[in-house]
Design a protein around this motif. Structure first.
Motif, mmCIF file in Angstrom:
data_model
loop_
_atom_site.group_PDB
_atom_site.id
_atom_site.type_symbol
_atom_site.label_atom_id
_atom_site.label_comp_id
_atom_site.label_asym_id
_atom_site.label_seq_id
_atom_site.Cartn_x
_atom_site.Cartn_y
_atom_site.Cartn_z
ATOM 1 N N UNK A 129 -20.413 52.676 32.703
ATOM 2 C CA UNK A 129 -19.247 53.316 32.086
ATOM 3 C C UNK A 129 -18.381 53.996 33.140
ATOM 4 N N UNK A 130 -17.114 54.156 32.798
ATOM 5 C CA UNK A 130 -16.216 54.850 33.718
ATOM 6 C C UNK A 130 -16.301 56.353 33.498
ATOM 7 N N UNK A 131 -15.475 57.097 34.176
ATOM 8 C CA UNK A 131 -15.536 58.552 34.117
ATOM 9 C C UNK A 131 -15.223 59.093 32.726
ATOM 10 N N UNK A 132 -14.529 58.295 31.895
ATOM 11 C CA UNK A 132 -14.183 58.716 30.537
ATOM 12 C C UNK A 132 -15.219 58.265 29.512
ATOM 13 N N UNK A 133 -16.289 57.617 29.974
ATOM 14 C CA UNK A 133 -17.333 57.163 29.056
ATOM 15 C C UNK A 133 -17.069 55.813 28.440
ATOM 16 N N UNK A 134 -16.039 55.122 28.888
ATOM 17 C CA UNK A 134 -15.731 53.796 28.364
ATOM 18 C C UNK A 134 -16.549 52.735 29.106
ATOM 19 N N UNK A 135 -17.048 51.757 28.361
ATOM 20 C CA UNK A 135 -17.905 50.727 28.938
ATOM 21 C C UNK A 135 -17.108 49.818 29.862
ATOM 22 N N UNK A 136 -17.619 49.664 31.073
ATOM 23 C CA UNK A 136 -17.011 48.748 32.039
ATOM 24 C C UNK A 136 -17.848 47.492 32.238
ATOM 25 N N UNK A 137 -19.152 47.597 31.971
ATOM 26 C CA UNK A 137 -20.030 46.432 32.070
ATOM 27 C C UNK A 137 -21.131 46.539 31.020
ATOM 28 N N UNK A 138 -21.178 45.565 30.125
ATOM 29 C CA UNK A 138 -22.132 45.558 29.003
ATOM 30 C C UNK A 138 -23.462 44.974 29.489
ATOM 31 N N UNK A 139 -24.186 45.739 30.291
ATOM 32 C CA UNK A 139 -25.292 45.230 31.086
ATOM 33 C C UNK A 139 -26.382 44.568 30.251
ATOM 34 N N UNK A 140 -26.946 45.305 29.281
ATOM 35 C CA UNK A 140 -28.108 44.803 28.540
ATOM 36 C C UNK A 140 -27.720 43.631 27.639
ATOM 37 N N UNK A 141 -26.615 43.766 26.917
ATOM 38 C CA UNK A 141 -26.188 42.692 26.015
ATOM 39 C C UNK A 141 -25.884 41.414 26.791
#
Length: 286
Positions: A129-141
């Motif tokens: 996630x970025x500094x704002x808590x938004x997902x940048x990479x959906x790692x597990x999925x």
């Protein structure tokens, strides 16, 4: 009455008789309607209790969410080094298990980030996630989709393993085990699979498999699979899951797993599972 005039005692008698007949008829209709409504209410109440899936003794009890993280441990009498534990509260506060089990559907499609499910929480917490808590990479999925490859569905109780993404850094989780514990049906939604206890035994077998040896996997955290949105009966499913864990630890001599946790979200879940474990002649409190 009906255009006929009568006076004196006879007129009074006729009027009282007619009025009483009308009132009795109306009262009978009211009683019938009350009985109909009562029957309908009882039917709705029975339907509600079935949907809740709670044990009979808890049907009048409204579950309360457990906010604190507490652990209630039980050890196997025949194998004192092996333990079953109930851990309460939000999974986001749990940092004691090497393996987190994700209760997933047979399509292995993880929940969207903001849905109310363990799958959604695991997916979000494991993502970058970025500094704002938004997902940048959906790692597990993304890793789960890669493991699935061209398959669109897996067999019930199948276990697929992925990394833990950011959960390894934040919650000490080494692996996520995705278990096919529910299946979807068009127009109906998700329902627990039959023989859901195989989700537990298959998970523990996978943890002890050759491919995962050397990773130091000694503890695993299960949710009460099939009792959430899938609406399975709490007591029945809890008995199957708990007994499956006890049976595996008791009969598998060389298992690396030492501690099996079950996550308790509400007080009803906790009381139900405590009663099941305390009635077992294979367990004792530490």
């Amino acid at each position: 009455i009906k255009g006929v005039s009568m006076g004196g005692a006879i007129g009074a008698f006729i009027f009282i008789w007619w009025y009483g007949s009308q009132s009795a008829n109306k009262a009978s209709q009211v009683d019938k309607r009350i009985n109909d409504l009562s029957g309908e209410l009882e039917a709705r109440e029975e339907e509600l209790q079935q949907l809740r899936g709670a044990p009979k003794e808890d049907q009048e009890r409204v579950p309360s969410v457990l906010r604190e993280t507490n652990i209630y441990g039980y050890k196997l009498k025949e194998r004192p080094s092996k333990r079953i534990a109930l851990i309460t509260g939000d999974i986001r506060k749990v940092k004691v298990a090497d393996i987190w089990v994700n209760s997933e559907n047979t399509n292995m499609q993880m929940s969207r980030f903001y849905e109310r499910s363990i799958s959604a929480i695991i997916r979000y917490l494991g993502a970058k996630k970025d500094i704002a808590g938004n997902v940048t990479e959906d790692v597990i999925a993304n890793e789960l989709a890669k493991v699935m490859g061209t398959n669109l569905v897996v067999q019930p109780a199948t276990v697929l393993v992925t990394g833990a993404g950011e959960l390894e850094r934040t919650h000490n989780v080494k692996k996520i085990f995705h278990v096919a514990s529910v299946h979807g049906e068009l127009g109906v939604g998700y329902q627990p699979i039959h023989n859901i206890e195989f989700c537990v035994s298959n998970t523990l077998q996978k943890a002890d498999s050759e491919e995962l040896k050397g990773l130091g996997l000694k503890s695993v955290l299960f949710p009460l699979m099939g009792t959430g949105a899938a609406g399975g009966n709490l007591k029945e499913i809890a008995e199957n899951l708990l007994h499956a864990a006890v049976s595996y630890l008791e009969t598998t001599e060389n298992s690396a797993i030492e501690l099996v946790y079950f996550l308790m979200w509400t007080d009803v879940e906790l009381d139900t599972c405590k009663a099941i474990l305390e009635e077992s002649d294979k367990l004792s409190k530490p």
